[in-house]
Design an enzyme around this catalytic site. Structure first.
Site, PDB file in Angstrom:
ATOM      1  N   TYR A 156       0.837  -1.216   0.000  1.00  0.00           N
ATOM      2  CA  TYR A 156       0.000   0.000   0.000  1.00  0.00           C
ATOM      3  C   TYR A 156       0.869   1.263   0.000  1.00  0.00           C
ATOM      4  O   TYR A 156       0.637   2.205  -0.754  1.00  0.00           O
ATOM      5  CB  TYR A 156      -0.890  -0.056   1.242  1.00  0.00           C
ATOM      6  N   LYS A 160       0.898   4.043  -2.872  1.00  0.00           N
ATOM      7  CA  LYS A 160       0.495   5.424  -2.574  1.00  0.00           C
ATOM      8  C   LYS A 160       1.631   6.412  -2.850  1.00  0.00           C
ATOM      9  O   LYS A 160       1.387   7.565  -3.212  1.00  0.00           O
ATOM     10  CB  LYS A 160       0.021   5.526  -1.122  1.00  0.00           C
TER      11      LYS A 160
HETATM   12  P1  NAP Z   1     -13.338   2.042   1.691  1.00  0.00           P
HETATM   13  O1  NAP Z   1     -14.393   2.469   2.652  1.00  0.00           O
HETATM   14  O2  NAP Z   1     -12.801   0.661   1.787  1.00  0.00           O
HETATM   15  O3  NAP Z   1     -13.861   2.343   0.200  1.00  0.00           O
HETATM   16  C1  NAP Z   1     -13.101   1.974  -0.906  1.00  0.00           C
HETATM   17  C2  NAP Z   1     -14.055   1.669  -2.030  1.00  0.00           C
HETATM   18  O4  NAP Z   1     -13.257   1.335  -3.194  1.00  0.00           O
HETATM   19  C3  NAP Z   1     -14.942   0.459  -1.731  1.00  0.00           C
HETATM   20  O5  NAP Z   1     -16.283   0.743  -2.047  1.00  0.00           O
HETATM   21  C4  NAP Z   1     -14.351  -0.606  -2.646  1.00  0.00           C
HETATM   22  O6  NAP Z   1     -15.296  -1.561  -3.107  1.00  0.00           O
HETATM   23  C5  NAP Z   1     -13.874   0.215  -3.816  1.00  0.00           C
HETATM   24  N1  NAP Z   1     -12.966  -0.538  -4.661  1.00  0.00           N
HETATM   25  C6  NAP Z   1     -11.994  -1.406  -4.283  1.00  0.00           C
HETATM   26  N2  NAP Z   1     -11.404  -1.941  -5.352  1.00  0.00           N
HETATM   27  C7  NAP Z   1     -12.014  -1.421  -6.444  1.00  0.00           C
HETATM   28  C8  NAP Z   1     -11.862  -1.618  -7.836  1.00  0.00           C
HETATM   29  N3  NAP Z   1     -10.962  -2.473  -8.341  1.00  0.00           N
HETATM   30  N4  NAP Z   1     -12.663  -0.923  -8.677  1.00  0.00           N
HETATM   31  C9  NAP Z   1     -13.598  -0.072  -8.184  1.00  0.00           C
HETATM   32  N5  NAP Z   1     -13.795   0.144  -6.879  1.00  0.00           N
HETATM   33  C10 NAP Z   1     -13.014  -0.534  -6.010  1.00  0.00           C
HETATM   34  O7  NAP Z   1     -12.051   2.980   1.814  1.00  0.00           O
HETATM   35  P2  NAP Z   1     -11.867   4.538   2.141  1.00  0.00           P
HETATM   36  O8  NAP Z   1     -11.287   4.626   3.496  1.00  0.00           O
HETATM   37  O9  NAP Z   1     -13.072   5.307   1.791  1.00  0.00           O
HETATM   38  O10 NAP Z   1     -10.662   4.864   1.135  1.00  0.00           O
HETATM   39  C11 NAP Z   1     -10.829   5.585  -0.077  1.00  0.00           C
HETATM   40  C12 NAP Z   1      -9.455   5.932  -0.605  1.00  0.00           C
HETATM   41  O11 NAP Z   1      -8.750   6.730   0.348  1.00  0.00           O
HETATM   42  C13 NAP Z   1      -8.564   4.724  -0.879  1.00  0.00           C
HETATM   43  O12 NAP Z   1      -7.772   4.943  -2.009  1.00  0.00           O
HETATM   44  C14 NAP Z   1      -7.704   4.673   0.356  1.00  0.00           C
HETATM   45  O13 NAP Z   1      -6.495   3.997   0.114  1.00  0.00           O
HETATM   46  C15 NAP Z   1      -7.504   6.141   0.619  1.00  0.00           C
HETATM   47  N6  NAP Z   1      -7.099   6.496   1.968  1.00  0.00           N
HETATM   48  C16 NAP Z   1      -7.896   6.157   3.042  1.00  0.00           C
HETATM   49  C17 NAP Z   1      -7.481   6.529   4.329  1.00  0.00           C
HETATM   50  C18 NAP Z   1      -8.295   6.196   5.546  1.00  0.00           C
HETATM   51  O14 NAP Z   1      -7.788   6.405   6.661  1.00  0.00           O
HETATM   52  N7  NAP Z   1      -9.530   5.695   5.414  1.00  0.00           N
HETATM   53  C19 NAP Z   1      -6.280   7.231   4.496  1.00  0.00           C
HETATM   54  C20 NAP Z   1      -5.509   7.560   3.389  1.00  0.00           C
HETATM   55  C21 NAP Z   1      -5.943   7.186   2.125  1.00  0.00           C
HETATM   56  P3  NAP Z   1     -15.477  -2.987  -2.354  1.00  0.00           P
HETATM   57  O15 NAP Z   1     -15.957  -2.682  -1.018  1.00  0.00           O
HETATM   58  O16 NAP Z   1     -16.487  -3.691  -3.182  1.00  0.00           O
HETATM   59  O17 NAP Z   1     -14.127  -3.609  -2.335  1.00  0.00           O
END
Ligand code: NAP
Length: 257
Positions: A156, A160
């Site tokens: 990851y 990133k």
């Molecule tokens: P999340 O709640 O897990 O949402 C991610 C979404 O992306 C889910 O609906 C997932 O679908 C979808 N997804 C996964 N693989 C995919 C694919 N191949 N094609 C299309 N959609 C796909 O995560 P989040 O926390 O909102 O994170 C959103 C973004 O922010 C990510 O890039 C994450 O790395 C980044 N981020 C998050 C944090 C944090 O603390 N939460 C911090 C830094 C960066 P499924 O559920 O069906 O897999």
């Protein structure tokens, strides 16, 4: 989203929940037409209809695997056919498969690279054709503070960090077409992704958030709306001189952990 009289079309990947959904809602609130792409087609459609009902605009939800070119091209073509433009792309879809290197499988490595790096490349290379043609576009990539190094997240963290180089290079290539490319690198944001991490580490979500908040300068964890507010700003024409930047959004100055 301001400036001209035209209504913008914003495509947000991984937007059926979490940060992506908050971004799509924020854009809809500003009057944009939103396109929700997520692996789960039914969840994407429900999300789009809820957003349209809440904000009175147009929203389209589709199942789409960002790492699959045919799936992405079909989704973008459908969105363009329906709304007539693709003005904003937020590359937000993400997964984690955390492990220390000696336990990390090739599949865990490939999946994380496939969604974050290949997915961002495929979505961007598809969307930029429309953006170059219309001489207008805003692209926001979602990186992470993990890019600076985070034990147990080799795949990851690498992906990133890669998105930051992708952002800077793409900004150099697409700037002449009036396309801005920027990157948000969030710290801890309260979503299902971080709730799953809490569970894996043996904490309840509330315990984990409280523990993490102690290490954050402003003493709270982030919420999806924090990311949505910054994404909205970066996609507004008031931010048109901001290009190729990586903005850390983590409640404090980013330091090596
Ligand atoms: P999340 O709640 O897990 O949402 C991610 C979404 O992306 C889910 O609906 C997932 O679908 C979808 N997804 C996964 N693989 C995919 C694919 N191949 N094609 C299309 N959609 C796909 O995560 P989040 O926390 O909102 O994170 C959103 C973004 O922010 C990510 O890039 C994450 O790395 C980044 N981020 C998050 C944090 C944090 O603390 N939460 C911090 C830094 C960066 P499924 O559920 O069906 O897999």
């Amino acid at each position: 989203m301001s400036d001209s009289n035209s209504v913008r079309t914003a495509v947000v990947t991984g937007a059926a929940r979490g940060i992506g959904r908050a971004i799509a809602e924020r854009f809809a609130r500003e009057g944009a037409r939103v396109v929700i792409l997520d692996l789960d087609g039914a969840a994407s459609e429900v999300c789009a209809s809820e957003i349209a009902a809440a904000h009175g605009g147009e929203a389209l939800g589709m199942g789409c695997d960002v790492s699959d070119r045919a799936s992405v091209e079909a989704a973008m073509a459908k969105a363009h056919g329906r709304f007539g433009s693709i003005d904003i792309l937020v590359n937000n879809a993400g997964v984690t498969r955390d492990n220390l290197i000696h336990k990390m499988s090739d599949d865990d490595w490939d999946l994380v690279m496939g969604v974050h790096l290949r997915g961002t490349f495929v979505c961007t290379s598809t969307a930029q054709r429309y953006m170059v043609e219309q001489r207008y576009g805003k692209i926001v990539n979602i990186s992470s503070t993990s890019s600076l190094g985070n034990r147990g997240q080799l795949n990851y963290s690498t992906a990133k960090a890669g998105l930051q180089g992708f952002t800077r290079t793409l900004a150099l290539e697409l700037g002449r077409f009036n396309i801005n490319v920027n990157c948000i690198a969030p710290g801890f944001i309260d979503t299902e992704m971080t709730q799953a991490t809490a569970k894996r580490l043996g904490f309840t979500p509330e315990e984990y958030k409280a523990k993490r908040a102690e290490t954050i300068a402003i003493r709270r964890v982030g919420v999806p709306e924090d990311v949505a507010n910054l994404a909205r700003f970066l996609c507004d024409d008031e931010a048109s001189y901001v290009n190729g930047q990586v903005i850390y959004l983590s409640g404090g100055p980013e330091t090596r952990r």
